[in-house]
Design a protein around this motif. Sequence first.
Motif, PDB file in Angstrom:
ATOM      1  N   ALA A  73      37.285  36.454  40.522  1.00 35.07           N
ATOM      2  CA  ALA A  73      36.905  35.000  40.489  1.00 35.07           C
ATOM      3  C   ALA A  73      36.947  34.562  38.849  1.00 35.07           C
ATOM      4  O   ALA A  73      37.377  33.512  38.560  1.00 35.07           O
ATOM      5  N   THR A  74      36.762  35.457  38.022  1.00 39.97           N
ATOM      6  CA  THR A  74      36.686  35.378  36.699  1.00 39.97           C
ATOM      7  C   THR A  74      38.190  34.620  36.327  1.00 39.97           C
ATOM      8  O   THR A  74      38.477  33.696  35.495  1.00 39.97           O
ATOM      9  N   ILE A  75      39.274  35.329  36.932  1.00 38.73           N
ATOM     10  CA  ILE A  75      40.652  35.016  36.318  1.00 38.73           C
ATOM     11  C   ILE A  75      41.378  33.928  37.258  1.00 38.73           C
ATOM     12  O   ILE A  75      42.286  33.556  37.255  1.00 38.73           O
ATOM     13  N   GLY A  76      40.611  33.554  38.359  1.00 37.03           N
ATOM     14  CA  GLY A  76      40.871  32.433  39.207  1.00 37.03           C
ATOM     15  C   GLY A  76      41.754  32.987  40.407  1.00 37.03           C
ATOM     16  O   GLY A  76      42.625  32.127  40.921  1.00 37.03           O
ATOM     17  N   VAL A  77      41.358  34.058  40.969  1.00 31.71           N
ATOM     18  CA  VAL A  77      41.937  34.766  42.238  1.00 31.71           C
ATOM     19  C   VAL A  77      40.990  34.761  43.175  1.00 31.71           C
ATOM     20  O   VAL A  77      40.141  35.356  42.749  1.00 31.71           O
ATOM     21  N   ASP A  78      41.735  34.445  44.329  1.00 34.03           N
ATOM     22  CA  ASP A  78      40.886  34.708  45.446  1.00 34.03           C
ATOM     23  C   ASP A  78      41.483  35.705  46.402  1.00 34.03           C
ATOM     24  O   ASP A  78      42.226  35.183  47.124  1.00 34.03           O
ATOM     25  N   PRO A  79      40.853  37.131  46.308  1.00 30.76           N
ATOM     26  CA  PRO A  79      41.537  38.184  47.127  1.00 30.76           C
ATOM     27  C   PRO A  79      41.455  37.917  48.818  1.00 30.76           C
ATOM     28  O   PRO A  79      41.971  38.612  49.442  1.00 30.76           O
ATOM     29  N   LEU A  80      40.293  37.080  49.011  1.00 32.54           N
ATOM     30  CA  LEU A  80      40.116  36.962  50.478  1.00 32.54           C
ATOM     31  C   LEU A  80      40.625  35.637  51.107  1.00 32.54           C
ATOM     32  O   LEU A  80      40.448  35.298  52.337  1.00 32.54           O
ATOM     33  N   ALA A  81      41.450  34.768  50.219  1.00 32.97           N
ATOM     34  CA  ALA A  81      41.838  33.512  50.750  1.00 32.97           C
ATOM     35  C   ALA A  81      42.661  33.776  52.000  1.00 32.97           C
ATOM     36  O   ALA A  81      42.813  33.170  52.838  1.00 32.97           O
ATOM     37  N   SER A  82      43.587  34.626  51.985  1.00 34.40           N
ATOM     38  CA  SER A  82      44.505  34.957  53.025  1.00 34.40           C
ATOM     39  C   SER A  82      44.749  36.359  53.496  1.00 34.40           C
ATOM     40  O   SER A  82      44.886  37.202  52.672  1.00 34.40           O
ATOM     41  N   GLY A  83      44.766  36.634  54.652  1.00 33.29           N
ATOM     42  CA  GLY A  83      45.066  37.850  55.205  1.00 33.29           C
ATOM     43  C   GLY A  83      46.452  38.390  54.880  1.00 33.29           C
ATOM     44  O   GLY A  83      47.023  39.654  54.682  1.00 33.29           O
TER      45      GLY A  83
ATOM     46  N   LEU B 181      40.924  49.028  36.930  1.00 38.97           N
ATOM     47  CA  LEU B 181      40.833  47.608  37.705  1.00 38.97           C
ATOM     48  C   LEU B 181      40.921  46.528  36.570  1.00 38.97           C
ATOM     49  O   LEU B 181      41.809  45.547  36.537  1.00 38.97           O
ATOM     50  N   SER B 182      40.643  46.746  35.391  1.00 38.70           N
ATOM     51  CA  SER B 182      40.502  46.031  34.174  1.00 38.70           C
ATOM     52  C   SER B 182      42.133  45.639  33.917  1.00 38.70           C
ATOM     53  O   SER B 182      42.530  44.498  33.743  1.00 38.70           O
ATOM     54  N   LYS B 183      42.725  46.629  33.797  1.00 34.94           N
ATOM     55  CA  LYS B 183      44.174  46.454  33.494  1.00 34.94           C
ATOM     56  C   LYS B 183      45.128  45.746  34.489  1.00 34.94           C
ATOM     57  O   LYS B 183      45.673  44.802  34.105  1.00 34.94           O
ATOM     58  N   LEU B 184      44.753  46.223  35.860  1.00 31.84           N
ATOM     59  CA  LEU B 184      45.324  45.407  36.947  1.00 31.84           C
ATOM     60  C   LEU B 184      44.731  43.773  36.799  1.00 31.84           C
ATOM     61  O   LEU B 184      45.790  42.898  36.884  1.00 31.84           O
ATOM     62  N   ALA B 188      47.209  40.312  36.634  1.00 31.20           N
ATOM     63  CA  ALA B 188      47.040  39.486  37.657  1.00 31.20           C
ATOM     64  C   ALA B 188      46.593  38.148  36.703  1.00 31.20           C
ATOM     65  O   ALA B 188      47.336  36.917  37.163  1.00 31.20           O
ATOM     66  N   LYS B 189      46.039  38.199  35.752  1.00 34.64           N
ATOM     67  CA  LYS B 189      45.728  37.028  34.899  1.00 34.64           C
ATOM     68  C   LYS B 189      47.253  36.356  34.193  1.00 34.64           C
ATOM     69  O   LYS B 189      47.194  34.927  34.488  1.00 34.64           O
ATOM     70  N   GLU B 190      48.082  37.309  34.068  1.00 33.16           N
ATOM     71  CA  GLU B 190      49.428  36.660  33.679  1.00 33.16           C
ATOM     72  C   GLU B 190      49.786  35.952  34.745  1.00 33.16           C
ATOM     73  O   GLU B 190      50.421  34.867  34.522  1.00 33.16           O
ATOM     74  N   MET B 191      49.725  36.246  35.998  1.00 37.05           N
ATOM     75  CA  MET B 191      50.471  35.790  37.040  1.00 37.05           C
ATOM     76  C   MET B 191      49.746  34.108  37.137  1.00 37.05           C
ATOM     77  O   MET B 191      50.506  33.379  37.454  1.00 37.05           O
ATOM     78  N   VAL B 192      48.491  34.504  36.955  1.00 34.02           N
ATOM     79  CA  VAL B 192      47.917  32.986  37.227  1.00 34.02           C
ATOM     80  C   VAL B 192      48.313  31.811  36.126  1.00 34.02           C
ATOM     81  O   VAL B 192      48.701  30.798  36.384  1.00 34.02           O
ATOM     82  N   GLU B 193      48.616  32.461  34.887  1.00 30.35           N
ATOM     83  CA  GLU B 193      48.841  31.871  33.849  1.00 30.35           C
ATOM     84  C   GLU B 193      50.298  30.983  34.129  1.00 30.35           C
ATOM     85  O   GLU B 193      50.615  29.886  33.784  1.00 30.35           O
TER      86      GLU B 193
END
Lengths: 258, 386
Positions: A73-83, B181-184, B188-193
């Motif tokens: 949630a913090t980074i803006g990702v929703d892991p449950l949005a889609s199967g 998990l933190s490293k992962l 993932a944050k890079e992908m969002v950017e």
Amino acid sequence: MHRRGVGAGAIAKKKLAEAKYKERGTVLAEDQLAQMSKQLDMFKTNLEEFASKHKQEIRKNPEFRVQFQDMCATIGVDPLASGKGFWSEMLGVGDFYYELGVQIIEVCLALKHRNGGLITLEELHQQVLKGRGKFAQDVSQDDLLRAIKKLKVLGNGFGIIPVGGTYLVQSVPAELNMDHTVVLQLAEKKGYVTVSEIRSSLKWEMERAKQVLEHLLKEGMAWLDTQAAGEPQYWLPALFTELYSQEITPEEAKEAIP
Amino acid sequence: MDRFSWTSGLLELGETLVVQQRGVRLYDGEEKVKFDSGVLLLSTHRLLWRDQKNHEYCIAVPLSQVVFIEEQAAGIGKSAKIVVHLHPASSNKEPGPFQSSKYSYIKLSFKEHGQIEFYRRLSEEMTQRRWESMPTGQTIQVNKDPQAGRIRAVGIVGIERKLEEKRKETDKNISEAFEDLSKLMEKAKEMVELSKSIANKIKEKQGDITEDETIRFKSYLLSMGIANPVTRETYGSGTQYHMQLAKQLAGILQTPLEERGGIMSLTEVYCLVNRARGLELLSPEDLVNACKMLESLKLPLRLRIFDSGVMVIELQSHNEEEMVASALETVSEKGSLTADEFAKLVGMSVLLAKERLLLAEKMGHLCRDDSVEGLRFYPNLFLTQS
């Protein structure tokens, strides 16, 4: 007859320049998309590695699940949005929560006629665990809350209402505004509430208190006890589970999704 | 297996628990022994096994007896195993379940997995050999009788210590997983950017991006679980996946819809479809996004949203307004009906029954009587008898 000459040539040149410009523009997006595609592949590999080491941990450890969800949630990702998302496919988080969603829907439906579509998180938790059986993976209340949040999008009125130290889960499309919520919170302590209590705690007029209570009665979420000593009591079946048997009867189960 | 001794299962002073795993079966060499379901514990000093059904039943072997260990991969119908090769039993060994054995090794069979972690820890302990530097001072005097096994005061201290160790151990496991998990998440944050940057480019160029690229971009967002930065919707419609899903749904739902009078609520559909799939389930959003595409793909089903927010799937051939006419007849026959009563009569879910009655009311065919006894519908005599 067309004049082949400077005019046509100039137009052709211009068109060529435009096309090149467009091409260039598209190439830029193409570049970035290609980069994203590559990075996605890399990320997928990283996720696979993570999954091979920690998939069990996520499955078995509710606290770790919470941490995982919070970080997403913090980074803006929703892991449950889609199967179809990576998270779901590789970590198996999707199936875990979506199946839980099905179980929640079924329990709520089976008990709706008793409690009008309001149930405490505790009772929901107990019933879901029972339905899952002894050999299934354990689920926490946090897991239930996350699954319910996802169910909201189905339009069935799923909602979460904070009361006392816990939550009431709504599973019917009944409108419950701030007034209703506040009365539910007031009723949480004893499982019932009276007009006088509402008036003295919340300082409302008689009309307002009565309106709220009548709405809850109509929705089947409150039952009226006119034989109580003193004034009538409005009981919330969602809140007095100790008085009930915990079992869902076969008839109730049939009422649920076929 | 003759290297094992009975033990109380309590840790000794100076001994700490490293890792434990349920669902482990023991083999004496190649032969199964009666110890078929237990918790395997690794401490700094010993390898212990405790029966899951009978906790008093506990055996252990000192790590100093271990020569070397190897992994044996799982096979079809066979669990993964760790093979532990042992020195011959010392002459002053405490009594155990076996007096003799023709094998010099045992196998640990991990029926409920956990072998990877266990092997790692065991290897570590074998390298560090902490039992040599941490002598277990006063070995607690324990009853040799395996059935009795416990002295109360010591028992409580032992249990407390075990819990503490378990907590520390869990913390350690978690912190390692957490680090990974933190490293992962950083990646993932890079992908969002990156996705935000692409989305900005798309906005700037205002349509100079091809349809094809848009579809690709959307599918990347879908994989990562990133909301579309341009439209703010999560994937909305238009990914290949949802299109395919819509077509699949049209196939799957045709018969169930016919069996249910042509209409089903979206929650019913969600449960039906996911129960049928068993694995690789649909998220609620997947379902909604696919259903939103039904009409545009000209499939024989459609999504309908009632005023109350309730969402349903209808057969194209289904006409809710026509159903209202028959509902009116039913209500008229009975004088008046609540949603519950109507649902029972017609064989519908209460949710959809209520929507139909509300629609009938909206169309002017029914009137409501809203009291504390419930919501009851009557034929609208104002209309018919004016």
